[in-house]
Design an enzyme around this catalytic site. Structure first.
Site, PDB file in Angstrom:
ATOM      1  N   TYR A  30       7.519  13.646  21.081  1.00 45.36           N
ATOM      2  CA  TYR A  30       7.869  14.331  22.338  1.00 45.36           C
ATOM      3  C   TYR A  30       8.148  15.815  22.077  1.00 45.36           C
ATOM      4  O   TYR A  30       7.577  16.700  22.734  1.00 45.36           O
ATOM      5  CB  TYR A  30       9.096  13.660  22.970  1.00 45.36           C
ATOM      6  CG  TYR A  30       9.700  14.416  24.119  1.00 45.36           C
ATOM      7  CD1 TYR A  30       9.073  14.480  25.362  1.00 45.36           C
ATOM      8  CD2 TYR A  30      10.927  15.088  23.972  1.00 45.36           C
ATOM      9  CE1 TYR A  30       9.644  15.188  26.418  1.00 45.36           C
ATOM     10  CE2 TYR A  30      11.494  15.786  25.029  1.00 45.36           C
ATOM     11  CZ  TYR A  30      10.849  15.839  26.246  1.00 45.36           C
ATOM     12  OH  TYR A  30      11.409  16.542  27.292  1.00 45.36           O
ATOM     13  N   ALA A  73       5.927  16.057  33.464  1.00 45.60           N
ATOM     14  CA  ALA A  73       5.989  15.938  32.002  1.00 45.60           C
ATOM     15  C   ALA A  73       5.953  14.468  31.605  1.00 45.60           C
ATOM     16  O   ALA A  73       6.166  13.583  32.443  1.00 45.60           O
ATOM     17  CB  ALA A  73       7.289  16.565  31.473  1.00 45.60           C
ATOM     18  N   TYR A  74       5.666  14.239  30.340  1.00 46.79           N
ATOM     19  CA  TYR A  74       5.852  12.911  29.745  1.00 46.79           C
ATOM     20  C   TYR A  74       7.217  12.980  29.057  1.00 46.79           C
ATOM     21  O   TYR A  74       7.392  13.713  28.080  1.00 46.79           O
ATOM     22  CB  TYR A  74       4.736  12.641  28.733  1.00 46.79           C
ATOM     23  CG  TYR A  74       4.799  11.256  28.117  1.00 46.79           C
ATOM     24  CD1 TYR A  74       3.907  10.260  28.515  1.00 46.79           C
ATOM     25  CD2 TYR A  74       5.745  10.935  27.147  1.00 46.79           C
ATOM     26  CE1 TYR A  74       3.968   8.977  27.957  1.00 46.79           C
ATOM     27  CE2 TYR A  74       5.816   9.671  26.596  1.00 46.79           C
ATOM     28  CZ  TYR A  74       4.920   8.698  27.005  1.00 46.79           C
ATOM     29  OH  TYR A  74       4.987   7.446  26.454  1.00 46.79           O
ATOM     30  N   THR A  75       8.206  12.236  29.580  1.00 52.95           N
ATOM     31  CA  THR A  75       9.588  12.414  29.099  1.00 52.95           C
ATOM     32  C   THR A  75      10.167  11.178  28.396  1.00 52.95           C
ATOM     33  O   THR A  75      11.350  11.175  28.065  1.00 52.95           O
ATOM     34  CB  THR A  75      10.525  12.802  30.271  1.00 52.95           C
ATOM     35  OG1 THR A  75      10.425  11.802  31.288  1.00 52.95           O
ATOM     36  CG2 THR A  75      10.158  14.146  30.861  1.00 52.95           C
ATOM     37  N   THR A 122      12.190  21.871  26.088  1.00 55.58           N
ATOM     38  CA  THR A 122      13.300  21.010  25.668  1.00 55.58           C
ATOM     39  C   THR A 122      14.016  21.508  24.415  1.00 55.58           C
ATOM     40  O   THR A 122      13.418  22.181  23.559  1.00 55.58           O
ATOM     41  CB  THR A 122      12.745  19.593  25.403  1.00 55.58           C
ATOM     42  OG1 THR A 122      13.761  18.779  24.838  1.00 55.58           O
ATOM     43  CG2 THR A 122      11.578  19.621  24.423  1.00 55.58           C
ATOM     44  N   ASP A 123      15.278  21.089  24.290  1.00 52.74           N
ATOM     45  CA  ASP A 123      16.044  21.333  23.065  1.00 52.74           C
ATOM     46  C   ASP A 123      15.489  20.528  21.883  1.00 52.74           C
ATOM     47  O   ASP A 123      15.792  20.840  20.732  1.00 52.74           O
ATOM     48  CB  ASP A 123      17.521  20.970  23.286  1.00 52.74           C
ATOM     49  CG  ASP A 123      17.718  19.552  23.800  1.00 52.74           C
ATOM     50  OD1 ASP A 123      16.815  19.035  24.506  1.00 52.74           O
ATOM     51  OD2 ASP A 123      18.759  18.932  23.503  1.00 52.74           O
ATOM     52  N   LEU A 153      13.925  16.780  38.157  1.00 52.41           N
ATOM     53  CA  LEU A 153      13.985  18.203  38.507  1.00 52.41           C
ATOM     54  C   LEU A 153      13.203  18.482  39.788  1.00 52.41           C
ATOM     55  O   LEU A 153      13.669  19.218  40.665  1.00 52.41           O
ATOM     56  CB  LEU A 153      13.439  19.047  37.342  1.00 52.41           C
ATOM     57  CG  LEU A 153      13.400  20.545  37.571  1.00 52.41           C
ATOM     58  CD1 LEU A 153      14.805  21.098  37.800  1.00 52.41           C
ATOM     59  CD2 LEU A 153      12.749  21.260  36.374  1.00 52.41           C
ATOM     60  N   ASP A 206      -2.946  15.703  39.693  1.00 53.78           N
ATOM     61  CA  ASP A 206      -2.810  15.214  38.310  1.00 53.78           C
ATOM     62  C   ASP A 206      -3.064  16.407  37.395  1.00 53.78           C
ATOM     63  O   ASP A 206      -4.194  16.874  37.265  1.00 53.78           O
ATOM     64  CB  ASP A 206      -3.828  14.095  38.066  1.00 53.78           C
ATOM     65  CG  ASP A 206      -3.774  13.576  36.640  1.00 53.78           C
ATOM     66  OD1 ASP A 206      -3.091  14.193  35.783  1.00 53.78           O
ATOM     67  OD2 ASP A 206      -4.434  12.566  36.369  1.00 53.78           O
ATOM     68  N   ILE A 207      -1.998  16.912  36.791  1.00 56.55           N
ATOM     69  CA  ILE A 207      -2.139  18.163  36.032  1.00 56.55           C
ATOM     70  C   ILE A 207      -2.961  17.995  34.760  1.00 56.55           C
ATOM     71  O   ILE A 207      -3.348  18.972  34.131  1.00 56.55           O
ATOM     72  CB  ILE A 207      -0.764  18.814  35.720  1.00 56.55           C
ATOM     73  CG1 ILE A 207       0.102  17.927  34.820  1.00 56.55           C
ATOM     74  CG2 ILE A 207      -0.040  19.201  37.009  1.00 56.55           C
ATOM     75  CD1 ILE A 207       1.286  18.650  34.191  1.00 56.55           C
TER      76      ILE A 207
END
Ligand code: NAP
Length: 286
Positions: A126, A61-63, A102-103, A12, A37-38
């Site tokens: 997740y 994000a960690y995806t 996320t869905d 994204l 680094d958030i």
């Protein structure tokens, strides 16, 4: 208007970066973990205080959905604690935080598209860590937009479209699950939607939750079949059941998102999913 983008090297973030030239009124500050680094609250606070963005778009994000099952603490650090850091810093400087969820916050027991107020019940680490991230935005951001999306792919990074093209080129047959139903979403369409809503969204107060995916419905099998056809690859795609493709994380069987609230609020047209797959594949071919 100054816009800080985190996680720019992801799907994204990269698509926002590509589109940024089309938005001359916005001044973008693109970062990934090396610059910002958030998960580091001091770094987030210092960065926000010195750059004073009016909008923060959190694409970080960690995806890794299956890896998260064994890497719970890192998934929570990036998807929850780091989102709390961004929310607090956004509030301190009066910025709007646009956060992506996320869905997979749903359990998939619905048989009609999920609306924003439907009960959540994530089945994976997740999904749980992302839901906790949503809660952090609601609790700590004075101005927040949470956009839940699904099955993201783009011209950048590793994703289902690229995997199907790679395996489809190498093999004669592919087996793909046909009993998980959702909607593929082109990260470029989501990126454009985010940038288009900013002038309206910046005027709001409080936190609002929206669903955004491409239009239409597909199984992973339908998605794979479409990719293979559009990419003109000689490969047979076979439908299989989830039980015959064991993975670590449980996914929802049905996670189609109802986008009416987003469309009505922002008057945005959303492309049909296979039209967007076509666009992505043409880009990849170039
Ligand atoms: N991918 C999907 O199918 C999907 C579906 C629904 C919702 N979403 C959500 O959509 C959003 C965008 O997803 P995406 O697919 O574009 O993600 P992505 O490609 O995995 O990109 C995430 C980016 O964040 C970076 N990052 C990780 N930890 C960070 C940290 N501590 N500080 C700053 N940056 C960090 C990653 O770097 P590394 O690569 O080095 O870790 C990566 O560049 C996410 O919120 C995701 O949960 C995705």
């Amino acid at each position: 208007m100054k816009i800080l983008v985190t996680g720019t090297l992801g799907q994204l973030g990269n698509e926002i970066s590509v589109l940024s030239n089309e938005y001359p009124d916005f001044e973008f500050i693109f970062t990934d973990i090396d610059e910002l680094d958030i998960s580091d609250p001091i770094m987030v606070e210092t960065f926000c205080t010195s750059y004073q963005p009016q909008v923060i778009i959190n694409c970080a994000a960690y995806t890794a959905v299956d890896k998260a099952e064994e890497d719970e603490s890192l998934a929570y650090l990036i998807n929850t604690t780091a989102v709390e850091n961004l929310s607090k810093s956004a509030t301190a400087i009066g910025a709007l935080l646009v956060h992506i969820s996320t869905d997979y916050v749903f359990d998939g027991k619905n048989c009609i598209p999920y609306i924003e107020t439907d009960p959540t019940n994530p089945q994976s680490v997740y999904g749980k860590s992302k839901l906790a991230g949503e809660e952090a935005v609601s609790k700590f951001a004075s101005k927040g937009i949470i956009l839940r999306t699904s099955w993201l792919y783009s011209a950048f990074g590793n994703n289902f479209v690229k995997t199907m093209i790679k395996y489809g080129t190498e093999r004669d047959e592919l087996n793909v699950v046909c009993d998980q139903i959702g909607t593929p979403t082109y990260a470029r369409d989501l990126a454009k939607a985010i940038l288009d809503i900013i002038p309206t969204a910046i005027l709001q107060s409080g936190t609002s939750l929206f669903h955004y995916s491409n239009e239409g419905v597909a199984s992973w099998f339908d998605f794979a079949h479409t990719i293979i056809n559009l990419a003109e690859i000689e490969c047979t795609v076979n439908p299989i059941q989830t039980k015959d493709y064991p993975v670590k994380a449980i996914r929802p069987n049905f996670s189609v998102l109802n986008k009416s609230k987003f469309k009505e609020t922002y008057k945005i047209n959303i492309p049909y999913w296979s039209d967007s797959v076509k666009h992505c594949i043409l880009r990849l071919k170039k």
